[in-house]
Scaffold this motif. Structure first.
Motif, PDB file in Angstrom:
ATOM      1  N   LEU A  77      89.294  30.040  63.560  1.00 20.64           N
ATOM      2  CA  LEU A  77      89.670  29.585  64.970  1.00 20.64           C
ATOM      3  C   LEU A  77      88.729  30.425  65.900  1.00 20.64           C
ATOM      4  O   LEU A  77      88.128  29.688  66.827  1.00 20.64           O
ATOM      5  N   TYR A  78      88.893  31.789  65.779  1.00 19.70           N
ATOM      6  CA  TYR A  78      88.020  32.585  66.637  1.00 19.70           C
ATOM      7  C   TYR A  78      86.409  32.289  66.504  1.00 19.70           C
ATOM      8  O   TYR A  78      85.611  32.410  67.355  1.00 19.70           O
ATOM      9  N   MET A 102      84.991  29.843  65.549  1.00 19.62           N
ATOM     10  CA  MET A 102      84.472  28.631  66.298  1.00 19.62           C
ATOM     11  C   MET A 102      84.281  28.698  67.760  1.00 19.62           C
ATOM     12  O   MET A 102      83.395  27.892  68.280  1.00 19.62           O
ATOM     13  N   TRP A 148      92.740  31.573  58.607  1.00 18.67           N
ATOM     14  CA  TRP A 148      92.853  30.281  59.556  1.00 18.67           C
ATOM     15  C   TRP A 148      92.652  30.881  60.944  1.00 18.67           C
ATOM     16  O   TRP A 148      91.718  30.361  61.780  1.00 18.67           O
ATOM     17  N   GLU A 149      93.353  32.261  61.616  1.00 18.09           N
ATOM     18  CA  GLU A 149      92.872  32.819  62.799  1.00 18.09           C
ATOM     19  C   GLU A 149      91.684  33.066  62.943  1.00 18.09           C
ATOM     20  O   GLU A 149      90.961  33.007  64.057  1.00 18.09           O
TER      21      GLU A 149
END
Lengths: 164, 138
Positions: free
Chosen positions: A46-47, A49, A42-43
């Protein structure tokens, strides 16, 4: 080309990195070294994106990064290596003798830290870690964006009342 | 006899938070206020000097305080956008708009008849359409 910037920045991938440094340095890839992020899909999403589609991002633990540093430095493209804290950069330096000059780009306020610059707050143990990086022969300086004046480590650690 | 003093207008309900680099948020909200008088619909946030955790906490606290469920930010890769994405993970009723410009906010503040997230989506279309290139080579 190679890795053209080794940066410590607790925001990891953000505007200053992708745009502020990434555009003038003509960056094609980012190596994000963080054990927690490397273990979280997930992290990573996030990055990812936050970067342009043409830019590759490698999410690695310290151990994984140490194994691949030679490859990154011989990469035909240009990259930035990022860690979110000083301790991670120090651990990488212990494993990789080829590390380049270290850029302290942003370490923000947290309990136990003292403000050294507008964008750098340091705890006593972090100051020790920065000195350890310097004793390995690495040039350590603070600089948030390319147009700012680099603040050498000695000046950084002495600047307890003058915020640059 | 009636009181000749006009009643003060009711304070605007904050429907969105604006956050970004430097004075981006304050500047945009100031422009919205100057153009429409509806700047009170937006709350500008300064995050200068804050780390990622503090930015996220600041935005969360403002959302709780105001009830706003829309966050407008400047840059997709910016720290405020990153914080906004983390908030969306747990706030399924919230909306994050990255790449905000003034026409986006102008459309949003006038859409007081619809739910804020829907107004934000509509405003984004207006904001995209408001960008143009004129002059040599255009």
């Amino acid at each position: 080309m190679t890795l053209v910037l080794y940066r410590i920045d607790d925001r990891l991938i953000h505007g200053q990195v992708v745009v502020g440094w990434g555009q003038p340095l003509d960056i094609d890839f980012i190596v994000l070294v963080d054990d927690a992020v490397a273990g979280s899909d997930w992290e990573q999403e996030l990055y990812r994106m936050g970067v342009p589609p043409h830019m590759d991002v490698y999410f690695l633990t310290v151990d994984q990064a140490a194994e691949r540093m030679t490859d990154f430095r011989s990469n035909p493209h240009r990259g930035i290596l990022l860690t979110g804290d000083i301790a991670t950069m120090r651990r990488l330096a212990e494993r990789d003798p080829g590390l380049g000059a270290v850029n302290v780009g942003g370490i923000h306020h947290k309990a136990g830290r003292v403000q050294r610059l507008r964008y750098v707050f340091l705890a006593p143990e972090e100051e020790v870690q920065l000195r350890e990086l310097a004793t390995r022969g690495l040039a350590v300086s603070a600089q948030d964006v390319p147009g700012a004046r680099p603040v050498p480590l000695g000046e950084l650690l002495a600047s307890d009342d003058v915020f640059d | 006899m009636s009181d000749p003093t006009p009643a003060a207008p009711a304070p605007a309900v904050v429907r969105a938070i604006v956050a970004g680099h430097g004075s981006f948020a304050a500047g945009l909200v100031s422009a919205v206020e100057q153009i429409t008088g509806r700047g009170g619909v937006l709350r500008a946030v300064s995050v200068a000097g804050l780390g990622a955790d503090d930015i996220e906490r600041t935005l969360r606290e403002l959302m709780d305080e105001t009830g706003a469920r829309v966050i407008f930010t400047d840059l997709q890769a910016g720290s405020c956008s990153m914080a906004g994405r983390r908030i969306l993970r747990v706030a399924s009723d919230a909306v994050l708009v990255c790449g905000t410009n003034l026409p986006v906010l102008l459309d949003f503040v006038f859409a007081d008849g619809v739910e804020a997230p829907q107004a934000a989506r509509h405003a984004v279309e207006r904001g995209r359409a408001a960008i143009s290139v004129l002059g040599a080579g255009a």
